[in-house]
Design a protein around this motif. Structure first.
Motif, PDB file in Angstrom:
ATOM      1  N   ASN A 169      59.848  68.070  35.986  1.00 21.57           N
ATOM      2  CA  ASN A 169      60.077  69.337  35.303  1.00 21.57           C
ATOM      3  C   ASN A 169      61.250  70.085  35.928  1.00 21.57           C
ATOM      4  N   THR A 170      61.591  71.216  35.323  1.00 26.02           N
ATOM      5  CA  THR A 170      62.720  72.017  35.799  1.00 26.02           C
ATOM      6  C   THR A 170      62.216  73.273  36.490  1.00 26.02           C
ATOM      7  N   VAL A 171      62.638  73.460  37.721  1.00 25.85           N
ATOM      8  CA  VAL A 171      62.289  74.647  38.500  1.00 25.85           C
ATOM      9  C   VAL A 171      63.474  75.606  38.467  1.00 25.85           C
ATOM     10  N   GLY A 172      63.221  76.842  38.059  1.00 24.18           N
ATOM     11  CA  GLY A 172      64.267  77.857  38.020  1.00 24.18           C
ATOM     12  C   GLY A 172      64.080  78.878  39.129  1.00 24.18           C
ATOM     13  N   ILE A 173      65.176  79.273  39.737  1.00 22.47           N
ATOM     14  CA  ILE A 173      65.138  80.259  40.818  1.00 22.47           C
ATOM     15  C   ILE A 173      66.077  81.404  40.456  1.00 22.47           C
ATOM     16  N   ILE A 174      65.539  82.600  40.403  1.00 22.63           N
ATOM     17  CA  ILE A 174      66.367  83.782  40.169  1.00 22.63           C
ATOM     18  C   ILE A 174      66.629  84.434  41.523  1.00 22.63           C
ATOM     19  N   GLY A 175      67.874  84.360  41.966  1.00 21.77           N
ATOM     20  CA  GLY A 175      68.238  84.878  43.283  1.00 21.77           C
ATOM     21  C   GLY A 175      68.280  83.759  44.306  1.00 21.77           C
ATOM     22  N   LEU A 176      69.481  83.273  44.612  1.00 25.44           N
ATOM     23  CA  LEU A 176      69.614  82.151  45.548  1.00 25.44           C
ATOM     24  C   LEU A 176      70.160  82.642  46.891  1.00 25.44           C
ATOM     25  N   GLY A 177      69.455  83.628  47.447  1.00 21.09           N
ATOM     26  CA  GLY A 177      69.782  84.084  48.798  1.00 21.09           C
ATOM     27  C   GLY A 177      69.063  83.213  49.811  1.00 21.09           C
ATOM     28  N   ASN A 178      68.816  83.749  50.988  1.00 19.98           N
ATOM     29  CA  ASN A 178      68.182  82.956  52.041  1.00 19.98           C
ATOM     30  C   ASN A 178      66.815  82.429  51.622  1.00 19.98           C
ATOM     31  N   ILE A 179      66.005  83.295  51.007  1.00 17.13           N
ATOM     32  CA  ILE A 179      64.658  82.874  50.617  1.00 17.13           C
ATOM     33  C   ILE A 179      64.723  81.918  49.432  1.00 17.13           C
ATOM     34  N   GLY A 180      65.572  82.223  48.457  1.00 19.99           N
ATOM     35  CA  GLY A 180      65.715  81.328  47.310  1.00 19.99           C
ATOM     36  C   GLY A 180      66.155  79.938  47.729  1.00 19.99           C
ATOM     37  N   ARG A 181      67.056  79.863  48.700  1.00 23.14           N
ATOM     38  CA  ARG A 181      67.529  78.561  49.182  1.00 23.14           C
ATOM     39  C   ARG A 181      66.422  77.822  49.929  1.00 23.14           C
ATOM     40  N   ALA A 182      65.658  78.561  50.728  1.00 23.30           N
ATOM     41  CA  ALA A 182      64.542  77.935  51.448  1.00 23.30           C
ATOM     42  C   ALA A 182      63.489  77.426  50.469  1.00 23.30           C
ATOM     43  N   ALA A 234      60.855  73.010  47.121  1.00 22.35           N
ATOM     44  CA  ALA A 234      60.566  72.517  45.771  1.00 22.35           C
ATOM     45  C   ALA A 234      61.149  71.123  45.551  1.00 22.35           C
ATOM     46  N   ARG A 235      62.296  70.856  46.144  1.00 24.46           N
ATOM     47  CA  ARG A 235      62.962  69.567  45.952  1.00 24.46           C
ATOM     48  C   ARG A 235      62.078  68.407  46.400  1.00 24.46           C
ATOM     49  N   GLY A 236      61.233  68.650  47.400  1.00 23.45           N
ATOM     50  CA  GLY A 236      60.358  67.597  47.904  1.00 23.45           C
ATOM     51  C   GLY A 236      59.280  67.167  46.924  1.00 23.45           C
ATOM     52  N   PHE A 237      59.074  67.947  45.851  1.00 18.25           N
ATOM     53  CA  PHE A 237      58.043  67.610  44.868  1.00 18.25           C
ATOM     54  C   PHE A 237      58.617  66.911  43.639  1.00 18.25           C
ATOM     55  N   GLY A 238      59.894  66.535  43.700  1.00 13.01           N
ATOM     56  CA  GLY A 238      60.484  65.680  42.680  1.00 13.01           C
ATOM     57  C   GLY A 238      60.781  66.295  41.334  1.00 13.01           C
ATOM     58  N   PRO A 239      61.223  67.546  41.259  1.00 17.63           N
ATOM     59  CA  PRO A 239      61.573  68.094  39.947  1.00 17.63           C
ATOM     60  C   PRO A 239      62.782  67.375  39.360  1.00 17.63           C
ATOM     61  N   ALA A 240      62.857  67.353  38.029  1.00 16.90           N
ATOM     62  CA  ALA A 240      64.016  66.742  37.383  1.00 16.90           C
ATOM     63  C   ALA A 240      65.280  67.519  37.721  1.00 16.90           C
ATOM     64  N   ARG A 241      65.153  68.848  37.750  1.00 13.03           N
ATOM     65  CA  ARG A 241      66.283  69.715  38.086  1.00 13.03           C
ATOM     66  C   ARG A 241      65.779  70.951  38.805  1.00 13.03           C
ATOM     67  N   ILE A 242      66.621  71.487  39.655  1.00 13.07           N
ATOM     68  CA  ILE A 242      66.412  72.831  40.185  1.00 13.07           C
ATOM     69  C   ILE A 242      67.635  73.631  39.768  1.00 13.07           C
ATOM     70  N   ILE A 243      67.414  74.692  39.009  1.00 12.43           N
ATOM     71  CA  ILE A 243      68.518  75.526  38.556  1.00 12.43           C
ATOM     72  C   ILE A 243      68.322  76.935  39.098  1.00 12.43           C
ATOM     73  N   ALA A 244      69.410  77.658  39.230  1.00  6.71           N
ATOM     74  CA  ALA A 244      69.323  79.008  39.783  1.00  6.71           C
ATOM     75  C   ALA A 244      70.320  79.920  39.091  1.00  6.71           C
ATOM     76  N   SER A 245      69.943  81.182  39.001  1.00  4.06           N
ATOM     77  CA  SER A 245      70.843  82.206  38.475  1.00  4.06           C
ATOM     78  C   SER A 245      71.075  83.241  39.562  1.00  4.06           C
ATOM     79  N   ASP A 246      72.325  83.378  39.958  1.00  2.00           N
ATOM     80  CA  ASP A 246      72.702  84.365  40.970  1.00  2.00           C
ATOM     81  C   ASP A 246      74.201  84.608  40.834  1.00  2.00           C
ATOM     82  N   PRO A 247      74.596  85.800  40.386  1.00  2.00           N
ATOM     83  CA  PRO A 247      76.021  86.064  40.140  1.00  2.00           C
ATOM     84  C   PRO A 247      76.877  86.056  41.396  1.00  2.00           C
ATOM     85  N   TYR A 248      76.247  86.046  42.561  1.00  2.00           N
ATOM     86  CA  TYR A 248      77.006  86.102  43.808  1.00  2.00           C
ATOM     87  C   TYR A 248      77.085  84.752  44.528  1.00  2.00           C
ATOM     88  N   VAL A 249      76.503  83.727  43.921  1.00  2.00           N
ATOM     89  CA  VAL A 249      76.468  82.412  44.575  1.00  2.00           C
ATOM     90  C   VAL A 249      77.243  81.400  43.736  1.00  2.00           C
TER      91      VAL A 249
END
Length: 220
Positions: A151-164, A169-184
């Protein structure tokens, strides 16, 4: 006269923190506060103030402390402090970057697993004896379970916590990890296996969404 610091955080401040302050030659006053008025009373002649999320540190508190030069947040977010008032009064505002990054990312991952694996509902079913007495009801609960893998995991805000969180999440095998953050930029996303997209795309394409943004005018 030593620089006086009032530690009014109503959260446990351990001996290590107090030891660092005392070791720097500061005059430390430890007085946990539950109200704004109690903060004013505790820090009336303080040069520095160490606060937690609550009680808040609004303009009325800052204006009531004429000697105050710095407010340090025992945590990451500073939305509990009136930054405009602090700026006007010449008071420096600090925080503690990375203080709870691991704990918050772990907790967010635990919540996602609780949702996908139906842990609260199945725990309740176990306590009700459904494993042996209501298999039909149990089957309905189990039918709602899903997996992160594929499945696809979405992250709103890819700061320190979002990155952690992305790393976990990557260890659980998602098809994609996507993020929305205008500063990254995407170059940073690449370091964490994350595709940067706009918010509308994230909302449309994510199976699960985890929000890791500060509370401010841009995110309210």
């Amino acid at each position: 006269m030593a620089f006086k610091v009032a530690v009014t955080s109503n959260r446990l401040v351990d001996d290590v923190v107090l030891g660092v302050l005392n070791g720097a030659g500061l005059d430390v006053v430890r007085r946990p506060c539950e109200t704004e008025d109690s903060v004013i009373e505790a820090a009336r002649d303080a040069d520095g103030l160490l606060v937690h999320l609550l009680p808040l540190t609004p303009r009325r508190v800052l204006e009531a402390l004429p000697k105050l030069k710095v407010v340090s947040r025992h945590g990451v977010g500073v939305d509990s402090i009136d930054l405009d008032a602090a700026t006007e009064l010449g008071i420096c505002v600090c925080n503690t970057p990375g203080m709870n990054t691991t704990e918050v990312a772990d907790h967010a991952m635990a919540l996602l697993l609780s949702v996908t694996r139906g842990i609260p509902a199945l725990n309740d079913a176990l306590k009700k004896g459904w494993w042996s007495e209501n298999y039909e009801g149990l089957s309905e609960q189990r039918a709602r379970l899903t997996r992160i893998a594929g499945n696809t995991v979405g992250i709103i805000g890819l700061g320190n916590i979002g990155r952690a969180f992305a790393m976990r999440a990557r260890g659980f095998g998602p098809a994609r990890i996507i993020a929305s953050d205008p500063y990254v930029p995407q170059t940073v996303g690449d370091l964490y296996g994350v595709q940067i997209v706009d918010l509308d795309t994230l909302l449309a394409e994510s199976d699960f969404i985890s929000v890791h943004t500060p509370s401010n005018e841009e995110t309210y």
